[in-house]
Design a protein around this motif. Sequence first.
Motif, PDB file in Angstrom:
ATOM      1  N   LYS A  70       0.800  -1.223   0.000  1.00  0.00           N
ATOM      2  CA  LYS A  70       0.000   0.000   0.000  1.00  0.00           C
ATOM      3  C   LYS A  70       0.835   1.276   0.000  1.00  0.00           C
ATOM      4  O   LYS A  70       0.278   2.366   0.109  1.00  0.00           O
ATOM      5  N   GLU A  71       2.169   1.161  -0.105  1.00  0.00           N
ATOM      6  CA  GLU A  71       2.994   2.366  -0.086  1.00  0.00           C
ATOM      7  C   GLU A  71       2.779   3.172  -1.371  1.00  0.00           C
ATOM      8  O   GLU A  71       2.890   2.648  -2.481  1.00  0.00           O
ATOM      9  N   VAL A  72       2.494   4.449  -1.216  1.00  0.00           N
ATOM     10  CA  VAL A  72       2.248   5.330  -2.355  1.00  0.00           C
ATOM     11  C   VAL A  72       3.530   5.481  -3.169  1.00  0.00           C
ATOM     12  O   VAL A  72       4.591   5.774  -2.630  1.00  0.00           O
ATOM     13  N   GLY A  73       3.421   5.229  -4.496  1.00  0.00           N
ATOM     14  CA  GLY A  73       4.576   5.369  -5.369  1.00  0.00           C
ATOM     15  C   GLY A  73       5.368   4.092  -5.534  1.00  0.00           C
ATOM     16  O   GLY A  73       6.386   4.072  -6.226  1.00  0.00           O
ATOM     17  N   TRP A  89      11.537   9.712   8.137  1.00  0.00           N
ATOM     18  CA  TRP A  89      10.821  10.643   9.030  1.00  0.00           C
ATOM     19  C   TRP A  89       9.328  10.320   9.090  1.00  0.00           C
ATOM     20  O   TRP A  89       8.593  10.931   9.858  1.00  0.00           O
ATOM     21  N   GLY A  90       8.837   9.410   8.273  1.00  0.00           N
ATOM     22  CA  GLY A  90       7.422   9.068   8.258  1.00  0.00           C
ATOM     23  C   GLY A  90       6.929   8.870   6.842  1.00  0.00           C
ATOM     24  O   GLY A  90       7.701   8.696   5.898  1.00  0.00           O
ATOM     25  N   ASN A  91       5.605   8.931   6.655  1.00  0.00           N
ATOM     26  CA  ASN A  91       5.022   8.719   5.328  1.00  0.00           C
ATOM     27  C   ASN A  91       4.695  10.009   4.598  1.00  0.00           C
ATOM     28  O   ASN A  91       4.449   9.987   3.394  1.00  0.00           O
ATOM     29  N   ASP A  92       4.673  11.132   5.320  1.00  0.00           N
ATOM     30  CA  ASP A  92       4.262  12.394   4.715  1.00  0.00           C
ATOM     31  C   ASP A  92       5.400  12.976   3.871  1.00  0.00           C
ATOM     32  O   ASP A  92       6.421  13.413   4.409  1.00  0.00           O
ATOM     33  N   LEU A 137       7.693  10.448  -5.379  1.00  0.00           N
ATOM     34  CA  LEU A 137       7.799   9.057  -5.804  1.00  0.00           C
ATOM     35  C   LEU A 137       9.234   8.560  -5.750  1.00  0.00           C
ATOM     36  O   LEU A 137       9.486   7.378  -5.493  1.00  0.00           O
ATOM     37  N   GLY A 138      10.204   9.449  -5.981  1.00  0.00           N
ATOM     38  CA  GLY A 138      11.598   9.054  -6.013  1.00  0.00           C
ATOM     39  C   GLY A 138      12.315   9.149  -4.684  1.00  0.00           C
ATOM     40  O   GLY A 138      13.423   8.628  -4.537  1.00  0.00           O
ATOM     41  N   VAL A 139      11.697   9.826  -3.712  1.00  0.00           N
ATOM     42  CA  VAL A 139      12.352  10.039  -2.422  1.00  0.00           C
ATOM     43  C   VAL A 139      11.698   9.136  -1.384  1.00  0.00           C
ATOM     44  O   VAL A 139      10.883   9.557  -0.563  1.00  0.00           O
ATOM     45  N   ARG A 140      12.045   7.867  -1.465  1.00  0.00           N
ATOM     46  CA  ARG A 140      11.540   6.847  -0.542  1.00  0.00           C
ATOM     47  C   ARG A 140      12.680   5.892  -0.210  1.00  0.00           C
ATOM     48  O   ARG A 140      13.564   5.650  -1.030  1.00  0.00           O
TER      49      ARG A 140
END
Length: 709
Positions: free
Chosen positions: A450-453, A585-588, A683-686
């Motif tokens: 369910k992770e966005v991106g 730092w979280g999902n936001d 999308l690229g910063v995960r």
Amino acid sequence: SVVLRSPLLLPIQTRLKHYVIGQPLGQGSFGITYRGFDTQKKTLVAIKEYCPSEFVARHKDQYSLTLHSEQAQETFDIGLRSFRNEAQLLKRFYHGHIVRVFNYFDAHRTAYLVMDYYEGETLQAYLVRQPRQRLPWQEALALLVPVLDGLQQIHAQKVLHRDIKPANLYLTTQNRLILLDFGSARQVVAGHSRSLTTILTPGYAPVEQYGVESQGPWTDIYAVAATLYRMITGRTPPPATDRILSDTLQSPVEQIPDIPLTLNSALLQALAVRPQQRVPSIGQLNRQFQAILDHGAETIRPLESSLAEAYPPPNKFKQWTVWLAVAVVVVGITVGVTLGSLALLNNRAISEELQIRQESLSVDHELNVWQEKERCGTNACYLAYLDAYPEGRYAVSARARIEQEQQRLKAATSSLQLFQVFRDQLRDGSQGPAMVLIPKGEFQMGSPDKEVGRDRDAEHQHWVKIGESFAIGQYEITVGEFRQFANATRYRTDAERNTGGLKGCYLAYYESSTGHYKYRYQENFNWKNPKFSQEENHPVVCISWGDAVAYAAWLSEQTGSTYRLPTEAEWEYAARAKTTTARYWGNDPDQACLYANVADLTIRQEFSNWDIHNCTDRSVYTMPVGMLQPNRWKLYDMLGNVWEWTCSAYDKNYSGAEKQCVPSHNWDSDRVARGGAWSDSPLGVRSAKRFNTTPMYRSGGRGFRVVRE
């Protein structure tokens, strides 16, 4: 969880003259200290802002200070004058164990002083991490004694510190103790408005700071002794006011029996409640401590008279110098006579004699070099000997020493505290990149469904075990660090040599005919000139995989330790730092600008149609490393700023390649980069995001950090 930034803090990337503001290093009631960057000297600095939070707020312009009320103006001005006076005073001093102030100026209705930036931690934090929160007395004295020499110079100018304690002493990664925060403004302002508890620290403050008696050098002497007491026993002395009627101070030797009685006596005298009973000067206390350090438990004659301050004991070194000088003169006369006698020999004899002497001098020179390297004792020194004498008389011994040193380094690494920051020494005596020791462990690599991106094809979650602890760079390798390597080896990068038929570096450009931004390789652009402005402390870019591997190999040769790029698994493990969210730092994604230099509102100034994070990091391209907040393992810029090469081949299915390094001679498969860059959208910063390219690839958003085994 969302981390809120204090409204009193200056925005990151604020320009103050030729300094750039980074993340805060400390925030107290009377001031804020920031990490900063000097754009002229190309180095990190610490910048302290006078900001008494009781009286001020940050103006809506985000820079200037405004007073809460007009009644506070007088007190604010008094503290500001004292802050300036402190800066003026400290600017005159230069001592290796006293914080150095080299600039101060007014701006935004307040004042700033610029100091040396040190990597390390407070003595207080260091002590908390030690067994029983204390140090062996020898180690404690060895750390503290050099500080007393600097404090003696400060006292000679009629200046007191008044707040010496472990929290105001900083232990650098080079194991050097620095005295910080003289805080004269705090003392003055507090005298006008606040309670005593805000300007002194119970346990370290003597009775006179409570207004009982006048203050002087004896005030700092008490605090120094209290600090040493804490270092040795693991306990803070009881508040001085509690000792007036009935002294509750426990003798150090009662707690630590191996403390020399001379040290126990010296500490108790310096911790006397009545100022008149303490040792009269910091210089005398320093000599007592130094004598104890030199002689341990041996009987030491106490320095009782204050005359010892004016008439120190004779310097035995000077006496030896005289005898050595006499010996040199005698040897010189002997050599002169010997050389003079050569004039009596025939030509053939002279020639033979000179040849013998030249061979002798050559052997002696090698011996001198070897003895010098033996005294040094590091791999860098032994490697330097081998460079000069690859087949020399001591080459076998040098290689054996290198092997021993490698074993010692492994043992030293195993004795490091987890998350401790350290640097290895290079051959020229300078320091390598800052490294952080990371623990072994196990983690889920990849991203949940369910992770966005999420990239469903390449980020499936699986458990990975990191079987050994390892050290990873605290920062991305900087332009300055890469320049040191390139200058030392005359290395030319793939972008400079147009390797692989690719000319220059892959960069963004604006196509006026279409009105769109595009990418292509552009000749004559490389790490020295990536088409945008960079300072020495920015992450190096336009680096291919081979360039990064070459730097790591040079670093290994320089230090005697094994440096390389991280595996893909090591990188993600270090970046996550035990977190399971999309970002450390979280999902936001819109919290990114506190932690990462990414595509944000600022970047729209030049790239108007890019997808962005809805925040502002005040930087279009790269920013100096370490300016934003780190992850919980003290690692900076693991996301954002530049994509970072790993040593692993790209394997879409995660079949095990993520845990291995590709041999440096293998150029067949794609490599993996991680972390996203200044140009990337959410999308690229995960933490799980993967980017596969050929090893030849180099771009304005590609750099690296290193691992030490």
